[in-house]
Design a protein around this motif. Structure first.
Motif, PDB file in Angstrom:
ATOM      1  N   GLU A 119      18.864  21.303  61.610  1.00 33.49           N
ATOM      2  CA  GLU A 119      19.276  19.921  61.359  1.00 33.49           C
ATOM      3  C   GLU A 119      20.218  19.849  60.160  1.00 33.49           C
ATOM      4  OE1 GLU A 119      17.285  15.540  60.369  1.00 33.49           O
ATOM      5  OE2 GLU A 119      16.011  17.257  60.910  1.00 33.49           O
ATOM      6  N   GLN A 120      19.941  20.649  59.135  1.00 29.58           N
ATOM      7  CA  GLN A 120      20.815  20.685  57.967  1.00 29.58           C
ATOM      8  C   GLN A 120      22.194  21.227  58.330  1.00 29.58           C
ATOM      9  OE1 GLN A 120      20.405  19.501  55.002  1.00 29.58           O
ATOM     10  NE2 GLN A 120      22.224  20.372  54.016  1.00 29.58           N
ATOM     11  N   LEU A 121      22.232  22.225  59.221  1.00 27.48           N
ATOM     12  CA  LEU A 121      23.516  22.780  59.650  1.00 27.48           C
ATOM     13  C   LEU A 121      24.350  21.726  60.374  1.00 27.48           C
ATOM     14  CD1 LEU A 121      22.483  26.315  60.988  1.00 27.48           C
ATOM     15  CD2 LEU A 121      23.753  25.804  58.902  1.00 27.48           C
ATOM     16  N   MET A 122      23.711  20.872  61.137  1.00 30.36           N
ATOM     17  CA  MET A 122      24.443  19.868  61.909  1.00 30.36           C
ATOM     18  C   MET A 122      24.941  18.718  61.033  1.00 30.36           C
ATOM     19  SD  MET A 122      25.706  18.664  64.673  1.00 30.36           S
ATOM     20  CE  MET A 122      25.015  19.694  65.976  1.00 30.36           C
ATOM     21  N   PHE A 123      24.079  18.237  60.138  1.00 32.67           N
ATOM     22  CA  PHE A 123      24.413  17.017  59.397  1.00 32.67           C
ATOM     23  C   PHE A 123      24.837  17.273  57.951  1.00 32.67           C
ATOM     24  CE2 PHE A 123      21.631  15.575  62.812  1.00 32.67           C
ATOM     25  CZ  PHE A 123      22.388  14.539  63.335  1.00 32.67           C
ATOM     26  N   GLY A 124      24.365  18.360  57.348  1.00 32.17           N
ATOM     27  CA  GLY A 124      24.748  18.661  55.978  1.00 32.17           C
ATOM     28  C   GLY A 124      24.399  17.522  55.030  1.00 32.17           C
ATOM     29  N   SER A 126      27.130  15.399  53.942  1.00 32.71           N
ATOM     30  CA  SER A 126      28.277  14.471  53.895  1.00 32.71           C
ATOM     31  C   SER A 126      28.762  14.041  55.271  1.00 32.71           C
ATOM     32  CB  SER A 126      29.431  15.127  53.128  1.00 32.71           C
ATOM     33  OG  SER A 126      29.843  16.327  53.761  1.00 32.71           O
ATOM     34  N   TRP A 127      27.881  14.092  56.284  1.00 31.62           N
ATOM     35  CA  TRP A 127      28.346  13.804  57.639  1.00 31.62           C
ATOM     36  C   TRP A 127      28.842  12.364  57.797  1.00 31.62           C
ATOM     37  CZ3 TRP A 127      26.078  10.150  60.885  1.00 31.62           C
ATOM     38  CH2 TRP A 127      24.852   9.635  60.461  1.00 31.62           C
ATOM     39  N   GLN A 128      28.273  11.434  57.019  1.00 33.42           N
ATOM     40  CA  GLN A 128      28.698  10.043  57.149  1.00 33.42           C
ATOM     41  C   GLN A 128      30.078   9.798  56.549  1.00 33.42           C
ATOM     42  OE1 GLN A 128      25.122   8.443  55.237  1.00 33.42           O
ATOM     43  NE2 GLN A 128      24.631   7.386  57.140  1.00 33.42           N
ATOM     44  N   ALA A 129      30.427  10.553  55.522  1.00 30.21           N
ATOM     45  CA  ALA A 129      31.704  10.335  54.834  1.00 30.21           C
ATOM     46  C   ALA A 129      32.824  11.221  55.367  1.00 30.21           C
ATOM     47  CB  ALA A 129      31.538  10.588  53.334  1.00 30.21           C
ATOM     48  N   CYS A 130      32.480  12.405  55.861  1.00 29.20           N
ATOM     49  CA  CYS A 130      33.494  13.405  56.220  1.00 29.20           C
ATOM     50  C   CYS A 130      34.564  12.889  57.187  1.00 29.20           C
ATOM     51  CB  CYS A 130      32.800  14.643  56.787  1.00 29.20           C
ATOM     52  SG  CYS A 130      33.941  15.895  57.409  1.00 29.20           S
ATOM     53  N   PRO A 131      34.208  12.293  58.335  1.00 28.74           N
ATOM     54  CA  PRO A 131      35.261  11.862  59.271  1.00 28.74           C
ATOM     55  C   PRO A 131      36.218  10.852  58.654  1.00 28.74           C
ATOM     56  CG  PRO A 131      33.109  11.827  60.338  1.00 28.74           C
ATOM     57  CD  PRO A 131      32.853  12.033  58.879  1.00 28.74           C
ATOM     58  N   GLU A 182      30.292  21.879  52.850  1.00 27.02           N
ATOM     59  CA  GLU A 182      29.537  22.219  54.057  1.00 27.02           C
ATOM     60  C   GLU A 182      30.005  23.580  54.593  1.00 27.02           C
ATOM     61  OE1 GLU A 182      27.148  20.317  54.601  1.00 27.02           O
ATOM     62  OE2 GLU A 182      27.732  18.373  53.766  1.00 27.02           O
ATOM     63  N   GLN A 183      29.056  24.410  55.036  1.00 28.99           N
ATOM     64  CA  GLN A 183      29.390  25.763  55.452  1.00 28.99           C
ATOM     65  C   GLN A 183      29.022  26.054  56.906  1.00 28.99           C
ATOM     66  OE1 GLN A 183      27.919  28.704  52.688  1.00 28.99           O
ATOM     67  NE2 GLN A 183      28.839  27.709  50.924  1.00 28.99           N
ATOM     68  N   SER A 184      28.722  25.030  57.670  1.00 28.41           N
ATOM     69  CA  SER A 184      28.261  25.199  59.037  1.00 28.41           C
ATOM     70  C   SER A 184      29.386  24.966  60.038  1.00 28.41           C
ATOM     71  CB  SER A 184      27.106  24.235  59.310  1.00 28.41           C
ATOM     72  OG  SER A 184      26.885  24.076  60.685  1.00 28.41           O
ATOM     73  N   ALA A 185      29.497  25.854  61.020  1.00 31.95           N
ATOM     74  CA  ALA A 185      30.476  25.662  62.091  1.00 31.95           C
ATOM     75  C   ALA A 185      30.116  24.457  62.953  1.00 31.95           C
ATOM     76  CB  ALA A 185      30.559  26.920  62.951  1.00 31.95           C
ATOM     77  N   ALA A 186      28.813  24.178  63.091  1.00 31.45           N
ATOM     78  CA  ALA A 186      28.386  23.000  63.853  1.00 31.45           C
ATOM     79  C   ALA A 186      28.855  21.725  63.171  1.00 31.45           C
ATOM     80  CB  ALA A 186      26.862  22.996  63.992  1.00 31.45           C
ATOM     81  N   PHE A 187      28.792  21.683  61.851  1.00 29.22           N
ATOM     82  CA  PHE A 187      29.276  20.525  61.105  1.00 29.22           C
ATOM     83  C   PHE A 187      30.773  20.351  61.326  1.00 29.22           C
ATOM     84  CE2 PHE A 187      30.990  18.292  57.499  1.00 29.22           C
ATOM     85  CZ  PHE A 187      30.032  17.349  57.173  1.00 29.22           C
TER      86      PHE A 187
END
Length: 213
Positions: A119-124, A126-131, A182-187
């Protein structure tokens, strides 16, 4: 001197000028907008700590490399659309390859992580701000690229605008990777992809008005 001789004399003094290719013109516009985006990243977030070594470096290279590969594909397609008689360039094969590579890396990371880690890999963090950050950084890029396209003669304005948005969003995402921790490819696949998709939509919507002859 008669009129014919005057015209010939003027023609003899002309120096041939090699016109810039569509790619060169678009790149110049992207460089102007990209410089503004880079300055914004440095001023607002700065460069993430440890970017020059370890996993942080690997993650940065993955993010920036995938985004610049996507930008290269978009640039090639947009350059073809800038002239009415140019042969269209297929966009989807390159997009599929980049998506598959990121998906493969993301799957490997998910399999190694525990359930809570996945779950951390997917959302990290900063997922709400990144896009939205990517969309904001893409605006000066989109303006520079549109300015370059107005010096060309695109016929399919909405399609050209969409690919211009894809190009601007990809470069903006690569620039944002300097600050993104963030370091996840899923993110990257999910939230960078959403930001680039929004920039693509913005380009498609605004192009008929801004690129009209």
């Amino acid at each position: 001197m008669n009129q014919a001789a005057l015209i010939q004399a003027l023609c003899d003094d002309l120096t041939p000028v090699t016109p810039a290719s569509p790619s060169e013109t678009i790149v110049r516009g992207a460089l102007i907008g990209g410089s503004a985006a880079l300055l914004a990243v440095l001023a607002i977030w700065g460069v993430q700590p440890g970017i020059d070594h370890g996993w942080t470096l690997c993650a940065f290279l993955l993010k920036a490399g995938a985004m610049m590969a996507l930008a290269a594909i978009a640039l090639r397609s947009l350059a073809a659309l800038a002239r009415p008689a140019a042969v269209p360039v297929a966009l989807w094969p390159g997009l599929a390859v980049i998506t598959a590579v990121l998906g493969f890396v993301a799957l490997g990371q998910m399999l190694v992580a525990h359930e809570s880690g996945a779950e951390q890999l997917m959302f990290g963090e900063s997922w709400q701000a990144c896009p939205w950050r990517i969309v904001g950084l893409s605006l000066p890029l989109l303006g520079g690229i549109f300015r370059s396209l107005r010096q060309q003669a695109p016929v399919h304005l909405r399609r050209a605008g969409a690919i211009a948005g894809l190009l601007s969003g990809s470069i903006a995402a690569a620039v944002y990777a300097l600050a993104c921790t963030e370091q996840s490819a899923a993110f990257v696949l999910c939230w960078y992809g959403l930001g680039i998709g929004l920039a693509t939509l913005l380009g498609a919507v605004s192009a008929p008005r801004l690129l009209r002859w």
